[in-house]
Design a protein around this motif. Structure first.
Motif, PDB file in Angstrom:
ATOM      1  N   LEU A 299      38.481  72.562  33.764  1.00  0.00           N
ATOM      2  CA  LEU A 299      37.514  71.596  33.238  1.00  0.00           C
ATOM      3  C   LEU A 299      38.205  70.731  32.181  1.00  0.00           C
ATOM      4  O   LEU A 299      38.087  70.952  30.979  1.00  0.00           O
ATOM      5  N   SER A 300      38.944  69.736  32.648  1.00  0.00           N
ATOM      6  CA  SER A 300      39.705  68.847  31.770  1.00  0.00           C
ATOM      7  C   SER A 300      39.146  67.427  31.876  1.00  0.00           C
ATOM      8  O   SER A 300      38.405  67.111  32.818  1.00  0.00           O
ATOM      9  N   PRO A 301      39.492  66.544  30.935  1.00  0.00           N
ATOM     10  CA  PRO A 301      38.921  65.186  30.924  1.00  0.00           C
ATOM     11  C   PRO A 301      39.162  64.386  32.202  1.00  0.00           C
ATOM     12  O   PRO A 301      38.341  63.544  32.556  1.00  0.00           O
ATOM     13  N   GLY A 302      40.269  64.644  32.894  1.00  0.00           N
ATOM     14  CA  GLY A 302      40.545  63.897  34.112  1.00  0.00           C
ATOM     15  C   GLY A 302      39.754  64.369  35.311  1.00  0.00           C
ATOM     16  O   GLY A 302      39.729  63.690  36.346  1.00  0.00           O
ATOM     17  N   ASN A 303      39.083  65.512  35.177  1.00  0.00           N
ATOM     18  CA  ASN A 303      38.368  66.088  36.319  1.00  0.00           C
ATOM     19  C   ASN A 303      36.854  65.924  36.235  1.00  0.00           C
ATOM     20  O   ASN A 303      36.119  66.494  37.047  1.00  0.00           O
ATOM     21  N   ILE A 304      36.408  65.176  35.233  1.00  0.00           N
ATOM     22  CA  ILE A 304      34.993  64.813  35.146  1.00  0.00           C
ATOM     23  C   ILE A 304      34.912  63.294  35.115  1.00  0.00           C
ATOM     24  O   ILE A 304      35.467  62.646  34.215  1.00  0.00           O
ATOM     25  N   LEU A 305      34.246  62.711  36.082  1.00  0.00           N
ATOM     26  CA  LEU A 305      34.074  61.266  36.144  1.00  0.00           C
ATOM     27  C   LEU A 305      32.637  60.917  35.770  1.00  0.00           C
ATOM     28  O   LEU A 305      31.728  61.735  35.912  1.00  0.00           O
ATOM     29  N   TYR A 306      32.463  59.699  35.282  1.00  0.00           N
ATOM     30  CA  TYR A 306      31.100  59.276  34.921  1.00  0.00           C
ATOM     31  C   TYR A 306      30.838  57.850  35.398  1.00  0.00           C
ATOM     32  O   TYR A 306      31.746  57.048  35.604  1.00  0.00           O
ATOM     33  N   TYR A 307      29.585  57.556  35.598  1.00  0.00           N
ATOM     34  CA  TYR A 307      29.127  56.192  35.839  1.00  0.00           C
ATOM     35  C   TYR A 307      27.754  56.070  35.186  1.00  0.00           C
ATOM     36  O   TYR A 307      27.105  57.070  34.864  1.00  0.00           O
ATOM     37  N   LYS A 308      27.335  54.853  34.974  1.00  0.00           N
ATOM     38  CA  LYS A 308      26.099  54.619  34.246  1.00  0.00           C
ATOM     39  C   LYS A 308      25.074  53.957  35.156  1.00  0.00           C
ATOM     40  O   LYS A 308      25.352  52.955  35.802  1.00  0.00           O
ATOM     41  N   GLU A 309      23.905  54.537  35.207  1.00  0.00           N
ATOM     42  CA  GLU A 309      22.782  53.968  35.949  1.00  0.00           C
ATOM     43  C   GLU A 309      21.745  53.529  34.933  1.00  0.00           C
ATOM     44  O   GLU A 309      21.089  54.354  34.309  1.00  0.00           O
ATOM     45  N   GLN A 310      21.635  52.200  34.753  1.00  0.00           N
ATOM     46  CA  GLN A 310      20.780  51.637  33.710  1.00  0.00           C
ATOM     47  C   GLN A 310      21.210  52.205  32.360  1.00  0.00           C
ATOM     48  O   GLN A 310      22.295  51.949  31.905  1.00  0.00           O
ATOM     49  N   GLU A 311      20.401  53.045  31.733  1.00  0.00           N
ATOM     50  CA  GLU A 311      20.767  53.612  30.432  1.00  0.00           C
ATOM     51  C   GLU A 311      21.130  55.086  30.524  1.00  0.00           C
ATOM     52  O   GLU A 311      21.247  55.765  29.505  1.00  0.00           O
ATOM     53  N   THR A 312      21.322  55.573  31.738  1.00  0.00           N
ATOM     54  CA  THR A 312      21.580  57.003  31.942  1.00  0.00           C
ATOM     55  C   THR A 312      22.993  57.240  32.456  1.00  0.00           C
ATOM     56  O   THR A 312      23.443  56.556  33.378  1.00  0.00           O
ATOM     57  N   PHE A 313      23.683  58.201  31.857  1.00  0.00           N
ATOM     58  CA  PHE A 313      25.021  58.575  32.303  1.00  0.00           C
ATOM     59  C   PHE A 313      24.924  59.645  33.392  1.00  0.00           C
ATOM     60  O   PHE A 313      24.149  60.600  33.269  1.00  0.00           O
ATOM     61  N   ARG A 314      25.705  59.465  34.447  1.00  0.00           N
ATOM     62  CA  ARG A 314      25.798  60.440  35.521  1.00  0.00           C
ATOM     63  C   ARG A 314      27.244  60.924  35.603  1.00  0.00           C
ATOM     64  O   ARG A 314      28.172  60.145  35.406  1.00  0.00           O
TER      65      ARG A 314
END
Length: 305
Positions: A152-167
């Motif tokens: 569980l390292s920073p490169g293995n978690i990706l994010y995107y934003k839907e409106q005001e919510t982070f996924r």
């Protein structure tokens, strides 16, 4: 050669069968290191292919006879993660190539997510408590679902934003466990997530709140454990760099540092001698260990010679 295609994407079968022939010359490189990631567009389907490094001989035997390949595990674990209600790029298939009866090249294929990794938030460059608290909720949901990403390292978690919510979505999932996760498991799982103590504290505080743990105690324990892990990692990298430059095994930086630290506190020596060892310890840290002390866990990181 073994080719497995997600039944929902039968049109990719031909691409998979010829992937090894075109991987080197086609596609857009996303990452190149021990493994290689490339992006392809096949009949309007955006996908990512991960080419795993050919294992050493012993591991080739193990992956052929006793254990599933990394590519196969990535494919099968993705379905399990999705089944448990969490998020990872949709698995599209995997390919295993064999040479002389043993596994050689292998490829894992998944849908392209277009998401970004969280490195800049975890090293403290970007400060967004909304993202950090959302990340704490995400990891809590993983653990509550029995999903344990070993790396569980920073490169293995990706994010995107839907409106005001982070996924968030998990990648590099060939090292997973599905089990009941204890508090000690969780503390260890956070150990490599963040260089920034502030960022890690924010994530783990929210995690503890969601799981009904003592917030202050959990934040303190995760940071302490992470400090130990990063100290060991810095020592390892410093010694590795020393050996690469031709340094003697028995005079590696961390060994010198430990001995200088021991002698600088030894009551059998005079203060003048202890001071000389103290200065030597700082010199060793500054010249050899400092470049790898990412989390600033050594006491010399806040001192001046």
């Amino acid at each position: 050669m073994k080719v497995v295609t997600n039944p929902a994407y039968p049109f990719l079968a031909d691409f998979f069968c010829h992937l090894s022939d075109c991987f080197e010359t086609e596609g857009t490189t996303i990452y190149e290191g021990r493994n290689v990631l490339k992006r392809f567009n096949i009949e309007g389907c955006e996908l990512v292919v991960k080419s795993f490094k050919v294992p050493f001989f012993v591991n080739r035997v193990i992956y052929t006879l006793f254990r599933k390949s990394k590519a196969r595990r990535s494919y099968e674990y993705a379905f399990e993660i999705l089944k448990r209600g969490s998020n990872t790029p949709e698995p599209l298939g995997y390919i295993e190539e064999y040479k002389h009866g043993l596994l050689s090249h292998s490829y894992s294929v998944s849908a392209y997510s277009g998401a970004s990794d969280i490195r800049e938030y975890m090293n403290g460059q970007l400060k967004d408590k909304t993202l950090l608290t959302a990340l704490g909720v995400f990891i809590a949901s993983l653990h509550q679902a029995g999903i344990f990403h070993i790396d569980l390292s920073p490169g293995n978690i990706l994010y995107y934003k839907e409106q005001e919510t982070f996924r968030f979505t998990l990648v590099d999932i060939n090292r997973m466990q599905f089990k009941k996760i204890t508090v000690q498991d969780a503390i260890r799982n956070f150990s490599r997530l963040a260089i920034s103590r502030e960022a890690l504290s924010c994530v783990t505080r929210e995690y503890a709140r969601i799981r009904g743990l003592d917030e202050e105690s959990f934040v303190r324990q995760t940071n302490q454990y992470s400090d130990r892990v990063y100290k060991k990692y810095a020592s390892h990298l410093a010694c590795k760099a020393w050996r690469k430059e031709g340094g003697n095994w028995f005079t590696q930086p961390y060994f010198q540092y430990v001995m200088a630290n021991l002698f600088s506190h030894c009551p059998l020596f005079t203060k003048a001698v202890r001071d000389r060892f103290h200065k030597k310890r700082i010199r060793i840290y500054t010249s050899c260990i400092l470049p790898f002390d990412f989390r600033k866990v050594f006491p010399e990181s806040s001192q001046e010679d």
